[in-house]
Design a protein around this motif. Structure first.
Motif, mmCIF file in Angstrom:
data_model
loop_
_atom_site.group_PDB
_atom_site.id
_atom_site.type_symbol
_atom_site.label_atom_id
_atom_site.label_comp_id
_atom_site.label_asym_id
_atom_site.label_seq_id
_atom_site.Cartn_x
_atom_site.Cartn_y
_atom_site.Cartn_z
ATOM 1 N N LEU A 115 0.829 -1.213 0.000
ATOM 2 C CA LEU A 115 0.000 0.000 0.000
ATOM 3 C C LEU A 115 0.862 1.261 0.000
ATOM 4 O O LEU A 115 0.546 2.244 -0.681
ATOM 5 N N ILE A 116 1.946 1.241 0.731
ATOM 6 C CA ILE A 116 2.846 2.395 0.768
ATOM 7 C C ILE A 116 3.455 2.634 -0.611
ATOM 8 O O ILE A 116 3.499 3.765 -1.116
ATOM 9 N N THR A 117 3.923 1.548 -1.239
ATOM 10 C CA THR A 117 4.535 1.679 -2.566
ATOM 11 C C THR A 117 3.544 2.221 -3.577
ATOM 12 O O THR A 117 3.821 3.200 -4.295
ATOM 13 N N VAL A 118 2.363 1.604 -3.648
ATOM 14 C CA VAL A 118 1.350 2.039 -4.616
ATOM 15 C C VAL A 118 0.853 3.444 -4.281
ATOM 16 O O VAL A 118 0.636 4.273 -5.183
ATOM 17 N N GLY A 119 0.671 3.735 -3.007
ATOM 18 C CA GLY A 119 0.203 5.056 -2.605
ATOM 19 C C GLY A 119 1.144 6.169 -3.021
ATOM 20 O O GLY A 119 0.706 7.239 -3.463
ATOM 21 N N GLU A 120 2.457 5.945 -2.868
ATOM 22 C CA GLU A 120 3.426 6.961 -3.272
ATOM 23 C C GLU A 120 3.332 7.239 -4.772
ATOM 24 O O GLU A 120 3.425 8.395 -5.211
ATOM 25 N N TYR A 121 3.154 6.194 -5.548
ATOM 26 C CA TYR A 121 3.054 6.392 -7.001
ATOM 27 C C TYR A 121 1.727 7.044 -7.381
ATOM 28 O O TYR A 121 1.654 7.793 -8.364
ATOM 29 N N GLN A 122 0.666 6.763 -6.630
ATOM 30 C CA GLN A 122 -0.597 7.448 -6.899
ATOM 31 C C GLN A 122 -0.453 8.949 -6.679
ATOM 32 O O GLN A 122 -1.004 9.761 -7.424
ATOM 33 N N LYS A 123 0.311 9.333 -5.663
ATOM 34 C CA LYS A 123 0.537 10.756 -5.411
ATOM 35 C C LYS A 123 1.374 11.379 -6.525
ATOM 36 O O LYS A 123 1.161 12.538 -6.908
ATOM 37 N N LYS A 124 2.316 10.607 -7.082
ATOM 38 C CA LYS A 124 3.086 11.102 -8.223
ATOM 39 C C LYS A 124 2.182 11.305 -9.444
ATOM 40 O O LYS A 124 2.311 12.290 -10.168
ATOM 41 N N LEU A 125 1.269 10.356 -9.657
ATOM 42 C CA LEU A 125 0.313 10.502 -10.764
ATOM 43 C C LEU A 125 -0.550 11.745 -10.566
ATOM 44 O O LEU A 125 -0.844 12.468 -11.529
ATOM 45 N N GLY A 126 -0.958 11.988 -9.317
ATOM 46 C CA GLY A 126 -1.750 13.180 -9.028
ATOM 47 C C GLY A 126 -0.980 14.461 -9.296
ATOM 48 O O GLY A 126 -1.544 15.444 -9.791
ATOM 49 N N GLY A 127 0.319 14.458 -8.981
ATOM 50 C CA GLY A 127 1.129 15.633 -9.271
ATOM 51 C C GLY A 127 1.241 15.895 -10.762
ATOM 52 O O GLY A 127 1.190 17.051 -11.217
ATOM 53 N N ALA A 128 1.391 14.817 -11.540
ATOM 54 C CA ALA A 128 1.452 14.971 -13.001
ATOM 55 C C ALA A 128 0.123 15.483 -13.534
ATOM 56 O O ALA A 128 0.088 16.319 -14.459
ATOM 57 N N GLU A 129 -0.979 15.023 -12.971
ATOM 58 C CA GLU A 129 -2.301 15.491 -13.398
ATOM 59 C C GLU A 129 -2.479 16.972 -13.075
ATOM 60 O O GLU A 129 -3.015 17.742 -13.883
ATOM 61 N N ARG A 130 -2.020 17.384 -11.907
ATOM 62 C CA ARG A 130 -2.119 18.794 -11.532
ATOM 63 C C ARG A 130 -1.349 19.684 -12.515
ATOM 64 O O ARG A 130 -1.812 20.749 -12.919
ATOM 65 N N GLU A 131 -0.166 19.227 -12.891
ATOM 66 C CA GLU A 131 0.634 19.997 -13.853
ATOM 67 C C GLU A 131 -0.073 20.097 -15.208
ATOM 68 O O GLU A 131 -0.050 21.140 -15.855
ATOM 69 N N LEU A 132 -0.722 18.993 -15.637
ATOM 70 C CA LEU A 132 -1.478 19.029 -16.895
ATOM 71 C C LEU A 132 -2.617 20.036 -16.820
ATOM 72 O O LEU A 132 -2.840 20.809 -17.772
ATOM 73 N N LEU A 133 -3.339 20.047 -15.707
ATOM 74 C CA LEU A 133 -4.459 20.973 -15.553
ATOM 75 C C LEU A 133 -3.990 22.418 -15.621
ATOM 76 O O LEU A 133 -4.615 23.255 -16.293
ATOM 77 N N GLN A 134 -2.902 22.720 -14.933
ATOM 78 C CA GLN A 134 -2.398 24.094 -14.918
ATOM 79 C C GLN A 134 -1.898 24.521 -16.296
ATOM 80 O O GLN A 134 -2.198 25.625 -16.771
ATOM 81 N N THR A 135 -1.143 23.638 -16.958
ATOM 82 C CA THR A 135 -0.600 23.964 -18.273
ATOM 83 C C THR A 135 -1.709 24.137 -19.301
ATOM 84 O O THR A 135 -1.695 25.086 -20.100
#
Length: 363
Positions: A115-135
């Motif tokens: 869960l820790i491993t997958v959770g960390e990567y989910q947060k990375k995916l969320g960061g990439a999504e945030r950057e897409l929204l802003q751009t």
């Protein structure tokens, strides 16, 4: 005060006269001055640009932010010229829940550590999504909004003014035809010349604005390219993160495997990465080291042989798998300890693993 009343009365009179002229034109009782064909084409092109720009803008908003309430909130903050508070993306929220759950279950347990491993990567995916929204908001949505709320409003205003000038011109033409007395004709001719001049001037202003639509298309073209590039960057980042996640999970599985046959019976955490597609068209894992060879499968005991119809084409990813063609019939069976998402398929002398989701088992 008297001046204002007179001006109001005069404006009302002009409005009424134009309304009468417009109604008579619609009823075919009055002649209408036709616009220049080039100007008519520009107007048609501008209307098409506005309509499709509006649809693309609205659907892009839905794509980037599916939540209607969030879109309304963003709209209000934009109108108030205030900075929108930072909002957690769904992937980031999911990752946070996974990390909190891992602390409850125990970070040292297999489930907690995963869960820790997958959770960390989910947060990375969320960061990439945030950057897409802003751009995308800055590079694509803003130029479209500026056109609809700025340039198009100016064009619409000048077009309404042009329509009024045309109605005034046709009213003057009608007055000239009805004039019988010489003095009345002279006055009507003077009004007609003035109306014609104002109409021609407004037509030229409108034409110049409408010709600027070509520049709008070029600007939107560049914005569209930037939007596609932002999407490509986002999906590439997501693909990279998921590849890293898959490698980490597979490494953890290999380290924790108690005996060599563990590769044939993966634990529930890793089954999604080792068992192949869960739906038609999904890619299977290419980790052939985690799968038995064809020779090894032939040596395993056979149980539950039956016929199956292939629902979709499937291309084998390695020598342990069997390629399939839609609508063909094959013989399938399972072996002890085999992943339930897969079966052993046979076609003549050919044998290999096949995904269950691509088959319809026959009685």
């Amino acid at each position: 005060m008297d001046f204002n009343v007179k001006k109001l009365a005069s404006g009302a009179g002009v409005f009424f006269t134009r309304a009468v002229q417009f109604t008579e034109e619609k009823l075919g009782q009055a002649e209408k001055t036709e616009l220049d064909p080039h100007l008519e084409n520009l107007i048609t092109r501008a209307d098409c640009t506005k309509n499709w720009t509006e649809k693309i803008f609205r659907q892009t908003e839905v794509l980037l932010q599916p939540n209607p309430s969030a879109r309304i909130e963003e709209f209000i903050y934009d109108k108030l010229d205030k900075k929108l508070p930072s909002r957690t993306t769904n992937s980031e929220l999911l990752g946070q829940y996974m990390l909190e759950a891992a602390n409850e279950f125990g970070p040292g347990t297999p489930y907690g550590s995963t869960l820790i491993t997958v959770g960390e990567y989910q947060k990375k995916l969320g960061g990439a999504e945030r950057e897409l929204l802003q751009t995308s908001a800055a590079g694509f949505l803003s130029p479209l909004r500026n056109f609809l709320e700025g340039d198009w409003r100016t064009i619409s205003k000048e077009r309404r003014l042009l329509e009024n000038r045309r109605l005034d011109l046709d009213i003057c033409k009608a007055r000239l035809k009805k004039a019988k007395v010489a003095e009345a004709k002279a006055a009507a001719e003077h009004e007609l010349r003035v109306a014609q001049t104002e109409f021609d001037r407004q037509a030229e202003v409108t034409r110049l604005l409408l010709e600027g639509i070509s520049s709008t298309h070029l600007n939107h073209l560049r914005c569209l390219q930037d939007f596609a590039e932002a999407q490509a960057t986002y999906y590439a980042q997501c693909h990279h993160y998921m590849q890293d996640l898959q490698r980490e999970l597979n490494t953890a599985i290999a380290v924790s495997a108690p005996h060599p046959t563990a590769a044939l019976c993966p634990d529930p955490v890793s089954s999604a990465f080792l068992s192949g597609p869960s739906s038609p068209g999904a890619p299977a894992s290419s980790l052939s080291s985690q799968r038995p060879s064809t020779l090894a499968m032939e040596q395993l005991p056979v149980t539950g042989t039956r016929k199956a119809k292939v629902l979709y084409d499937y291309d084998a990813h390695n020598v342990s798998e069997l390629s399939l063609l839609a609508d063909e019939l094959i013989t399938v069976h399972t072996v002890p300890g085999m992943d339930p998402d897969w079966l052993i398929g046979e076609r003549g002398n050919q044998k290999g693993k096949v995904p269950v989701t691509y088959l319809e088992l026959l009685s």
